[in-house]
Design a protein around this motif. Structure first.
Motif: not given
Length: 320
Positions: A36-39, A41-46, A149-152, A156-157
């Motif tokens: 289960x791959x997780x983020x 770093x934080x950021x917005x998926x484009x 929006x990803x969180x480290x 975030x999965x």
């Protein structure tokens, strides 16, 4: 009325023969690799470059995170490093002519090394904006969409990746059974959905410690899975045992020879038409046959039917 002088019984002869020492353990197939791959770093998926069911290879970019800020930070870090490097080169030249002290040169060198470290970290951050597959496999689940929006912290999965090119079957065996196994053993494997097909497996793991149920977890790698017809999660079984022609030779008697049950360890042996009760030590049970560890010899004749009418030293007549 005339009383019969003997009790009619059926018998069997004790013999040592090859025994098919097989046992079956059941379990579920699981992928050789799953994650289960997780983020990181934080950021917005484009951008998301894969969908569920897509086959991917190791190192393939599967998503892109907005990187405006980290790109600027990388450019700044590069400029600072170039400046620090130029300063160090000037101080080094000046030190040779006595223009600066050794302490000033060392400080310039430290500044240059620190600037290089910050540039390396900035480049790593830029690379993290392109999410890459850690191994080849199939995208089994996708947990994010464009704009998410990803969180480290907490992470975030993002994706569930499974590699079904090779499967393994996890089963549990008893203490007695695990003693017969070794790493690398070739075994037969069957899938419940394909009862007429047989697959080849290899024992790749034997737990050094039993679980709370006093069973030992075993892993068997499936070496042939044409067209990936066996899917992860399917129910399967492993047939453990000696190869054909190498079955152990054991002394056995019919299960019906025991008085009461196998656990009683008592049988009647016919000696000169007399039934003599003997104590034996029983071993493993193979269907209607029971292994005899001690108490009998090859050629002994044991009673298999009619024990209910017997007592020790009763005269018997054998019914063919």
């Amino acid at each position: 009325a005339q009383e019969n002088s003997s009790v009619a019984v059926r018998v069997a002869t004790v013999a040592t023969n090859p025994v098919e020492d097989n046992f079956i353990a059941n379990g579920n197939f699981s992928p050789d690799q799953e994650l289960e791959m997780a983020a990181e770093r934080s950021g917005k998926v484009i951008s998301i470059l894969v969908k569920e069911g897509d086959r991917i290879v190791k190192g393939q970019t599967i998503a892109i995170i907005r990187g405006d800020v980290v790109n600027v930070e990388a450019e700044t870090a590069n400029a600072n490093y170039q400046n620090a490097l130029n300063d160090y080169n000037r101080f080094e030249s000046a030190y040779k002519t006595g223009g600066v002290t050794k302490q000033q040169l060392d400080q310039a060198r430290i500044n240059m090394i620190n600037a290089k470290s910050r540039l390396t970290q900035a480049n790593i951050n830029v690379g993290d904006t392109r999410v890459k597959a850690p191994f080849g496999g199939i995208i089994n689940k996708k947990f994010i969409e464009v704009g998410a929006i990803l969180s480290a912290m907490p992470p975030t999965k993002m994706f569930e990746i499974v590699n079904t090119n090779s499967l393994k079957l996890k089963v549990n065996v008893s203490e007695r059974q695990v003693a017969q196994l070794k790493i690398g053993s070739i075994v037969k494997v069957k899938a419940s959905v394909f009862p007429d097909k047989e697959y080849t497996g290899k024992v790749t793991f034997i737990a050094p410690k039993a679980d709370t149920s006093l069973n030992f977890p075993i892993e068997v790698a499936i070496t042939n899975n044409p067209n990936n017809e066996i899917k992860a999660g399917m129910y399967g079984s492993v047939v453990f045992g000696a190869p054909e022609g190498k079955q152990p030779e054991l002394m056995t008697i019919p299960r019906s020879a025991f008085v009461g049950s196998v656990s009683s360890n008592q049988v009647y042996v016919v000696e000169k038409d007399i039934a003599v009760m003997k104590k034996v030590v029983a071993g493993r049970v193979f269907g209607d046959k029971v292994e005899i560890l001690s108490g009998l010899n090859n050629g002994d004749v044991v009673v298999t039917s009619g024990q209910i009418n017997l007592s020790d030293s009763t005269k018997v007549s054998i019914v063919k």
